[in-house]
Motif scaffolding. Structure first.
Motif, mmCIF file in Angstrom:
data_model
loop_
_atom_site.group_PDB
_atom_site.id
_atom_site.type_symbol
_atom_site.label_atom_id
_atom_site.label_comp_id
_atom_site.label_asym_id
_atom_site.label_seq_id
_atom_site.Cartn_x
_atom_site.Cartn_y
_atom_site.Cartn_z
ATOM 1 N N GLY A 221 0.803 -1.220 0.000
ATOM 2 C CA GLY A 221 0.000 0.000 0.000
ATOM 3 C C GLY A 221 0.831 1.262 0.000
ATOM 4 O O GLY A 221 0.295 2.356 -0.126
ATOM 5 N N LYS A 222 2.141 1.140 0.163
ATOM 6 C CA LYS A 222 3.007 2.307 0.130
ATOM 7 C C LYS A 222 3.495 2.519 -1.304
ATOM 8 O O LYS A 222 3.644 1.599 -2.079
ATOM 9 C CB LYS A 222 4.212 2.115 1.058
ATOM 10 N N SER A 223 3.735 3.760 -1.639
ATOM 11 C CA SER A 223 4.122 4.065 -3.016
ATOM 12 C C SER A 223 5.528 3.572 -3.311
ATOM 13 O O SER A 223 6.424 3.662 -2.491
ATOM 14 C CB SER A 223 4.055 5.582 -3.240
ATOM 15 N N SER A 224 5.700 2.999 -4.485
ATOM 16 C CA SER A 224 7.014 2.574 -4.950
ATOM 17 C C SER A 224 7.475 3.522 -6.049
ATOM 18 O O SER A 224 6.664 4.176 -6.713
ATOM 19 C CB SER A 224 6.952 1.143 -5.476
ATOM 20 N N ASN A 300 12.686 20.502 2.818
ATOM 21 C CA ASN A 300 12.571 19.562 1.700
ATOM 22 C C ASN A 300 11.244 18.827 1.692
ATOM 23 O O ASN A 300 11.012 17.972 0.836
ATOM 24 C CB ASN A 300 13.713 18.544 1.728
ATOM 25 N N GLY A 301 10.380 19.121 2.645
ATOM 26 C CA GLY A 301 9.080 18.475 2.703
ATOM 27 C C GLY A 301 8.078 19.354 3.418
ATOM 28 O O GLY A 301 8.408 20.437 3.909
ATOM 29 N N ARG A 302 6.862 18.859 3.498
ATOM 30 C CA ARG A 302 5.785 19.633 4.111
ATOM 31 C C ARG A 302 5.313 19.025 5.426
ATOM 32 O O ARG A 302 4.355 19.501 6.020
ATOM 33 C CB ARG A 302 4.594 19.713 3.144
ATOM 34 N N ARG A 303 5.967 17.978 5.898
ATOM 35 C CA ARG A 303 5.535 17.302 7.115
ATOM 36 C C ARG A 303 6.734 17.107 8.048
ATOM 37 O O ARG A 303 7.873 16.981 7.607
ATOM 38 C CB ARG A 303 4.913 15.941 6.790
ATOM 39 N N TRP A 318 10.894 13.165 -1.754
ATOM 40 C CA TRP A 318 10.485 13.091 -3.155
ATOM 41 C C TRP A 318 9.662 11.843 -3.433
ATOM 42 O O TRP A 318 9.711 11.280 -4.509
ATOM 43 C CB TRP A 318 11.716 13.126 -4.066
ATOM 44 N N MET A 319 8.909 11.398 -2.417
ATOM 45 C CA MET A 319 7.981 10.281 -2.564
ATOM 46 C C MET A 319 6.651 10.674 -1.938
ATOM 47 O O MET A 319 6.580 11.580 -1.115
ATOM 48 C CB MET A 319 8.514 9.030 -1.853
ATOM 49 N N ASP A 320 5.582 9.970 -2.319
ATOM 50 C CA ASP A 320 4.305 10.192 -1.664
ATOM 51 C C ASP A 320 4.385 9.802 -0.200
ATOM 52 O O ASP A 320 3.869 10.493 0.672
ATOM 53 C CB ASP A 320 3.194 9.395 -2.368
ATOM 54 N N ALA A 321 5.008 8.667 0.075
ATOM 55 C CA ALA A 321 5.201 8.215 1.448
ATOM 56 C C ALA A 321 6.463 8.842 2.015
ATOM 57 O O ALA A 321 7.395 9.179 1.287
ATOM 58 C CB ALA A 321 5.305 6.693 1.502
ATOM 59 N N SER A 322 6.492 9.022 3.322
ATOM 60 C CA SER A 322 7.722 9.447 3.964
ATOM 61 C C SER A 322 8.741 8.315 3.898
ATOM 62 O O SER A 322 8.384 7.140 3.796
ATOM 63 C CB SER A 322 7.449 9.812 5.426
ATOM 64 N N SER A 326 8.033 4.214 3.932
ATOM 65 C CA SER A 326 8.084 3.767 2.540
ATOM 66 C C SER A 326 8.643 2.353 2.456
ATOM 67 O O SER A 326 9.161 1.815 3.445
ATOM 68 C CB SER A 326 8.974 4.714 1.728
ATOM 69 N N PRO A 327 8.564 1.735 1.287
ATOM 70 C CA PRO A 327 9.197 0.422 1.131
ATOM 71 C C PRO A 327 10.706 0.449 1.291
ATOM 72 O O PRO A 327 11.331 -0.604 1.375
ATOM 73 C CB PRO A 327 8.823 0.024 -0.309
ATOM 74 N N TYR A 328 11.299 1.659 1.325
ATOM 75 C CA TYR A 328 12.754 1.786 1.337
ATOM 76 C C TYR A 328 13.291 2.168 2.715
ATOM 77 O O TYR A 328 14.441 2.584 2.840
ATOM 78 C CB TYR A 328 13.172 2.823 0.293
ATOM 79 N N GLN A 329 12.455 2.005 3.745
ATOM 80 C CA GLN A 329 12.825 2.479 5.077
ATOM 81 C C GLN A 329 14.032 1.764 5.662
ATOM 82 O O GLN A 329 14.680 2.291 6.578
ATOM 83 C CB GLN A 329 11.637 2.330 6.034
ATOM 84 N N THR A 330 14.368 0.565 5.170
ATOM 85 C CA THR A 330 15.551 -0.136 5.681
ATOM 86 C C THR A 330 16.761 0.024 4.768
ATOM 87 O O THR A 330 17.770 -0.667 4.952
ATOM 88 C CB THR A 330 15.244 -1.636 5.862
ATOM 89 N N ASN A 331 16.677 0.926 3.781
ATOM 90 C CA ASN A 331 17.850 1.206 2.946
ATOM 91 C C ASN A 331 19.018 1.687 3.800
ATOM 92 O O ASN A 331 18.829 2.253 4.886
ATOM 93 C CB ASN A 331 17.515 2.274 1.900
#
Length: 622
Positions: A221-224, A300-303, A318-322, A326-331
């Motif tokens: 459900g998170k944006s990729s 760099n963001g609004r939140r 630069w993603m819909d999700a923070s 996001s799917p990349y949170q463990t990068n």
């Protein structure tokens, strides 16, 4: 055996299998997870139990409740059969994902997330060769499926005793099981549900605490992002900022300590006075005149949840999700605090909010801070605002006392709270500050007063002359000034560097600056050369080499230069505006010939490619 005990034993059995798969995962990837005497092995395993229980609860909620539902006796056999079918399928899938990731992790360096499904078609086409090549895993997968079915039959088959359970007994079992499912699914009683990034607080070995079914479920459900290719790899590097050795620091002695203050919702329009509009933060406004401030500074963001990745690890929003959801949170990321830890600095993050709010505690640790101190650590509950946490004035004074205890050089980052909705200020200050024209203005004035008291007390400390202070805001908020109702105004925040009440030798003060520049600037000022760098921020000690800063709003990228705004969405024609003369951005300027090859467009595309591809490939730092 009662039905509720059957559910409990099934859950325990599946939990044991998860532990065996974790052990197999480590054994097959142990070169990436060397465990020695200093490794937090016990903490990793205990954290892993939370993730496994959460996964089992999420996957088995429906079959468990289906089995326990207090239906009439005639439905018991069908309940049992449906529970066996559902349980067999969901657990085979969950266990199979963890098994498959044992090998897939070697290629990606991260657990499965939704973006991993982008290769699903390739896997389907190559299924035959994959299963034959990894025949040993194929065999284990078959065994796991058989075992899942056997466990389901063993614990959920109908017996005479289960048939004879009264409706009230099954009702009670259902209610209690539902409560336990909710508790396990969210990972405990903490403020926020368990997320994969929390494991990364244990460092790189924290990946062992995760399981692949959980990371895939939590990323669903998170944006990729979609990879793009405007440049070859070599040409891309030419378009991005180059790593440089620390800049010479001729003006005075380098600071030893850093205090970074992130002010909740302190939009630039609240701080700087303009004709007919007072400053609601007169103290901060006075500091802007004394130190090195950037008139063209942008969040760099609004939140708030987007501010910490940008400020602490140079990751733009630069993603819909923070980033943290996001799917990349463990990068793999590199926060400047992590670099300073290695240099001997003591690093602390302070936030007056309830621990767990906006995942600040998780992000602070993920980005390298050794300590997180929030409302739970604050000793005086009477100073709570009754909503979010501790009022700014007492909390900032407490932060000073804690900084006094630090031995050696330190960095303290403090995130204020009170100027957040519902903008409540202490009753003792009611009527003291101007109400203003927006409901936030009074709380901004109170927070500014709290900041003044904080800074004045800091001036009395022996460490003050050797300390770099940085002030900025996490994001903007409501606006009633037409000059700020545009792309640049929506992100305009104060950004100030000051040491011992004096400006710093920063260059390009009239050029655009952004949150992602803060980390590189801190390291440059301290004379620290990181082992890697982010292509999305540059040191403000240097002469600017980029055309501007890039912001994303409404699916459109905005390149802010000292005089223009370039707006561009991929596959659409760009527009450019003279934003100072035309704040409403209503009349675009003509584009130059071959505008796609202008420095502005090349920079925009290079930044987009570096971000999207870096996120997907887990290559955000160079």
């Amino acid at each position: 055996m009662r039905s509720w005990s059957r559910v409990a034993l099934h859950c325990l059995s599946v939990l044991v299998i998860f532990q065996l798969l974790r052990l197999l995962f480590w054994w097959q990837n142990q070169l990436q997870f060397p465990l020695d005497a200093d490794s937090p092995l016990l903490g990793i395993w205990l954290e892993g139990l939370r993730y496994d229980l959460s996964t089992i609860a999420l996957c088995n909620a429906l079959p468990y409740l289906c089995y326990l539902a207090p239906l009439p006796m005639s439905f018991r056999v069908w309940q049992s059969r449906l529970a066996i079918l559902l349980t067999s399928v969901v657990n085979s899938l969950a266990l199979g994902l963890n098994l498959g990731d044992i090998e897939y992790y070697k290629f990606t360096g991260k657990r499965l997330t939704r973006d991993s499904l982008a290769i699903a078609q390739d896997i389907e086409e190559q299924a035959g060769s994959i299963f034959s090549y990894y025949w040993h895993y194929s065999l284990i997968l078959v065994l796991l499926c058989v075992l899942s079915y056997w466990l389901a039959r063993k614990f959920f088959a109908v017996t005479q005793r289960v048939k004879g359970e009264a409706v009230w007994q099954r009702t009670l079992s259902s209610v209690l099981t539902l409560a336990l499912i909710i508790l396990c699914a969210r990972g405990g009683l903490q403020l926020k549900p368990l997320i994969p990034a929390q494991a990364m607080a244990l460092g790189r070995p924290g990946t062992l605490a995760l399981n692949s079914a959980f990371t895939l479920l939590r990323s669903s459900g998170k944006s990729s992002l979609t990879k793009v290719k405007f440049f070859t790899e070599a040409d891309l590097k030419e378009q991005l900022p180059k790593p440089l050795p620390p800049a010479p620091y001729a003006a005075g002695v380098r600071p030893k300590n850093v205090v970074l203050v992130i002010l909740e919702s302190f939009a630039k329009e609240y701080v700087e006075a303009s004709p007919g509009r007072p400053s609601y933060a007169p103290f901060l406004n006075s500091l802007l005149q004394k130190g090195s401030s950037f008139p063209l500074a942008f969040a760099n963001g609004r939140r708030s949840i987007d501010a910490l990745p940008a400020i602490l690890a140079s990751i733009p929003a630069w993603m819909d999700a923070s980033f943290i959801t996001s799917p990349y949170q463990t990068n793999h990321v590199l926060g400047f605090a992590e670099v300073l830890n290695q240099g001997g600095w003591k690093t602390s993050f302070y936030h007056g909010g309830k621990n767990g709010t906006m995942f600040f505690d998780i992000m602070a640790r993920q980005f390298g801070f050794q300590r997180y101190l929030g409302a739970s650590e604050y000793p005086h509950a009477a100073d709570s605002d009754g909503q979010w946490g501790i009022f700014d004035e007492p909390f900032l004074q407490w932060v000073l006392k804690d900084l006094d205890k630090q031995e050696g050089p330190f960095i303290g980052t403090v995130f204020t709270l009170t100027s957040h909705h519902p903008y409540r200020i202490p009753p003792a200050y009611e009527g003291r500050f101007p109400k203003g024209t927006l409901e936030i203005h009074e709380s901004i004035a109170y927070a500014d007063y709290a900041l003044q008291r904080f800074y004045e007390e800091a001036q009395k400390k022996p460490w003050f002359p050797d300390t770099l202070f940085i002030f900025t805001a996490d994001h903007t908020s409501k606006s009633d000034n037409p000059l700020y109702e545009n792309a640049s105004g929506h992100f305009a925040v104060p950004l100030l560097f000051i040491q011992n009440d004096r400006p710093l030798p920063l260059l390009g003060l009239e050029s655009p600056a952004q949150h992602t520049d803060i980390g590189p600037t801190v390291l440059d000022i301290l004379g620290i050369e990181p082992r890697a760098h982010s292509p999305f921020g540059t040191s403000l000690l240097r002469k600017p080499s980029r055309p501007g800063v890039v912001l994303l709003e409404g699916g459109t990228y905005h390149l802010i230069t000292p005089s223009e705004v370039w707006q561009w969405a991929p596959e659409l024609r760009a527009q450019r505006f003279a934003w100072k003369q035309n704040p409403a951005l209503q009349s675009p300027l003509p584009l130059p010939d071959a505008y796609e090859l202008t420095p502005e467009m090349l920079f925009l595309k290079a930044q987009l490619q570096a971000f999207n591809n870096g996120m997907v490939d887990d290559h955000l730092i160079w």
